[in-house]
Design a protein around this motif. Structure first.
Motif, PDB file in Angstrom:
ATOM      1  N   ASN A  27       0.758  -1.076   0.067  1.00 30.27           N
ATOM      2  CA  ASN A  27      -0.067   0.015   0.067  1.00 30.27           C
ATOM      3  C   ASN A  27       0.750   1.245   0.002  1.00 30.27           C
ATOM      4  N   ARG A  28       0.301   2.359  -0.057  1.00 31.32           N
ATOM      5  CA  ARG A  28       0.955   3.510  -0.278  1.00 31.32           C
ATOM      6  C   ARG A  28       1.970   4.029   0.948  1.00 31.32           C
ATOM      7  N   PRO A  29       1.523   3.844   1.967  1.00 31.85           N
ATOM      8  CA  PRO A  29       2.237   4.088   3.232  1.00 31.85           C
ATOM      9  C   PRO A  29       3.598   3.160   3.280  1.00 31.85           C
ATOM     10  N   GLU A  30       3.323   2.002   2.935  1.00 30.12           N
ATOM     11  CA  GLU A  30       4.492   0.889   2.799  1.00 30.12           C
ATOM     12  C   GLU A  30       5.443   1.480   1.810  1.00 30.12           C
ATOM     13  N   ILE A  31       5.102   1.766   0.750  1.00 26.28           N
ATOM     14  CA  ILE A  31       5.689   2.275  -0.533  1.00 26.28           C
ATOM     15  C   ILE A  31       6.659   3.450   0.008  1.00 26.28           C
ATOM     16  N   ALA A  32       5.710   4.429   0.636  1.00 27.91           N
ATOM     17  CA  ALA A  32       6.583   5.696   1.278  1.00 27.91           C
ATOM     18  C   ALA A  32       7.762   5.575   2.007  1.00 27.91           C
ATOM     19  N   ALA A  33       7.295   4.516   2.946  1.00 24.05           N
ATOM     20  CA  ALA A  33       8.358   4.147   3.999  1.00 24.05           C
ATOM     21  C   ALA A  33       9.811   3.762   3.550  1.00 24.05           C
ATOM     22  N   ALA A  34       9.315   2.691   2.206  1.00 27.57           N
ATOM     23  CA  ALA A  34      10.410   2.100   1.615  1.00 27.57           C
ATOM     24  C   ALA A  34      11.234   3.218   0.938  1.00 27.57           C
ATOM     25  N   VAL A  35      10.615   3.917   0.238  1.00 23.37           N
ATOM     26  CA  VAL A  35      11.173   5.045  -0.613  1.00 23.37           C
ATOM     27  C   VAL A  35      12.160   6.192   0.574  1.00 23.37           C
ATOM     28  N   GLN A  36      11.504   6.326   1.545  1.00 24.43           N
ATOM     29  CA  GLN A  36      12.415   7.123   2.421  1.00 24.43           C
ATOM     30  C   GLN A  36      13.609   6.426   2.910  1.00 24.43           C
ATOM     31  N   GLN A  37      13.421   5.196   3.154  1.00 24.02           N
ATOM     32  CA  GLN A  37      14.398   4.418   3.627  1.00 24.02           C
ATOM     33  C   GLN A  37      15.709   4.286   2.612  1.00 24.02           C
ATOM     34  N   ILE A  38      15.226   3.786   1.306  1.00 24.66           N
ATOM     35  CA  ILE A  38      16.379   3.950   0.461  1.00 24.66           C
ATOM     36  C   ILE A  38      17.002   5.231   0.096  1.00 24.66           C
ATOM     37  N   ILE A  39      16.253   6.355   0.251  1.00 24.19           N
ATOM     38  CA  ILE A  39      17.071   7.513   0.036  1.00 24.19           C
ATOM     39  C   ILE A  39      17.662   7.810   1.388  1.00 24.19           C
ATOM     40  N   MET A  40      17.515   7.497   2.295  1.00 21.73           N
ATOM     41  CA  MET A  40      18.315   7.809   3.556  1.00 21.73           C
ATOM     42  C   MET A  40      19.483   6.947   3.748  1.00 21.73           C
ATOM     43  N   ASP A  41      19.214   5.839   3.279  1.00 21.29           N
ATOM     44  CA  ASP A  41      20.243   4.911   3.609  1.00 21.29           C
ATOM     45  C   ASP A  41      21.499   4.830   2.361  1.00 21.29           C
ATOM     46  N   HIS A  42      20.955   5.308   1.265  1.00 21.70           N
ATOM     47  CA  HIS A  42      21.895   5.314  -0.078  1.00 21.70           C
ATOM     48  C   HIS A  42      22.379   6.572  -0.332  1.00 21.70           C
ATOM     49  N   PHE A  43      21.969   7.757   0.111  1.00 18.40           N
ATOM     50  CA  PHE A  43      22.146   8.945  -0.414  1.00 18.40           C
ATOM     51  C   PHE A  43      22.594  10.121   0.761  1.00 18.40           C
ATOM     52  N   LYS A  44      22.740   9.559   1.956  1.00 14.58           N
ATOM     53  CA  LYS A  44      23.597  10.308   2.899  1.00 14.58           C
ATOM     54  C   LYS A  44      22.363  11.437   3.313  1.00 14.58           C
ATOM     55  N   VAL A  45      21.063  10.896   3.550  1.00 11.52           N
ATOM     56  CA  VAL A  45      20.035  12.174   3.741  1.00 11.52           C
ATOM     57  C   VAL A  45      19.724  11.525   5.336  1.00 11.52           C
ATOM     58  N   SER A  46      19.877  12.416   6.329  1.00 11.99           N
ATOM     59  CA  SER A  46      19.291  12.268   7.597  1.00 11.99           C
ATOM     60  C   SER A  46      17.952  12.366   7.945  1.00 11.99           C
ATOM     61  N   SER A  47      17.609  11.514   9.015  1.00 11.41           N
ATOM     62  CA  SER A  47      16.141  11.658   9.085  1.00 11.41           C
ATOM     63  C   SER A  47      15.778  13.117   9.209  1.00 11.41           C
ATOM     64  N   LYS A  48      16.333  14.020  10.116  1.00  9.79           N
ATOM     65  CA  LYS A  48      16.135  15.326  10.199  1.00  9.79           C
ATOM     66  C   LYS A  48      16.096  16.139   9.155  1.00  9.79           C
ATOM     67  N   LYS A  49      16.948  15.807   8.121  1.00 11.03           N
ATOM     68  CA  LYS A  49      16.937  16.537   6.766  1.00 11.03           C
ATOM     69  C   LYS A  49      15.987  16.186   5.764  1.00 11.03           C
ATOM     70  N   PHE A  50      15.347  14.987   5.861  1.00  9.12           N
ATOM     71  CA  PHE A  50      14.370  14.224   5.124  1.00  9.12           C
ATOM     72  C   PHE A  50      13.115  15.134   5.006  1.00  9.12           C
ATOM     73  N   SER A  51      12.502  15.571   3.862  1.00  9.56           N
ATOM     74  CA  SER A  51      11.366  16.140   3.887  1.00  9.56           C
ATOM     75  C   SER A  51      10.660  15.619   2.492  1.00  9.56           C
ATOM     76  N   TRP A  52       9.378  15.318   2.660  1.00  8.28           N
ATOM     77  CA  TRP A  52       8.507  14.933   1.403  1.00  8.28           C
ATOM     78  C   TRP A  52       8.025  15.728   0.270  1.00  8.28           C
ATOM     79  N   ASN A  53       8.343  17.460   0.942  1.00  2.00           N
ATOM     80  CA  ASN A  53       8.059  18.164  -0.026  1.00  2.00           C
ATOM     81  C   ASN A  53       9.240  18.940  -0.679  1.00  2.00           C
ATOM     82  N   ASP A  54      10.572  18.748  -0.387  1.00  9.32           N
ATOM     83  CA  ASP A  54      11.554  19.303  -0.554  1.00  9.32           C
ATOM     84  C   ASP A  54      12.098  18.649  -1.983  1.00  9.32           C
ATOM     85  N   PRO A  55      12.415  19.268  -3.172  1.00 10.14           N
ATOM     86  CA  PRO A  55      13.169  18.758  -4.087  1.00 10.14           C
ATOM     87  C   PRO A  55      14.338  17.763  -3.700  1.00 10.14           C
ATOM     88  N   LEU A  56      14.470  16.664  -4.548  1.00  5.43           N
ATOM     89  CA  LEU A  56      15.698  15.795  -4.258  1.00  5.43           C
ATOM     90  C   LEU A  56      17.080  16.486  -3.998  1.00  5.43           C
TER      91      LEU A  56
END
Length: 81
Positions: free
Chosen positions: A2-31
């Motif tokens: 479902n959408r929340p599971e997909i969103a969680a996976a996308v967030q985790q991939i971005i944080m784990d592989h692209f040096k984005v901290s949980s504090k810096k992550f935002s759904w609304n900021d451009p990559l």
């Protein structure tokens, strides 16, 4: 998935592989705001590959996004559609 599971996976991939901290992550900021390295095409190709591996299907990011404008939320929309 479902959408929340997909969103969680996308967030985790971005944080784990692209040096984005949980504090810096935002759904609304451009990559590019999350990590300026997203300006490099190779980073988008790598993200596309990681997403395809995780979700077990082709994910066509390169054709559908620009890192200067695309957000993590936009990526979820591409995967869901």
């Amino acid at each position: 998935m479902n959408r929340p599971e997909i969103a969680a996976a996308v967030q985790q991939i971005i944080m784990d592989h692209f040096k984005v901290s949980s504090k810096k992550f935002s759904w609304n900021d451009p990559l590019e705001m999350l990590n300026s390295d997203f300006r490099i095409l190779g980073h988008l190709v790598y993200l596309e590959k990681l997403l395809a591996q995780h979700f077990g299907k082709p994910i066509h990011l390169i054709e559908n996004i620009g890192a200067a404008h695309c957000t993590a939320s936009d990526i979820v929309d591409i995967i869901v559609d």
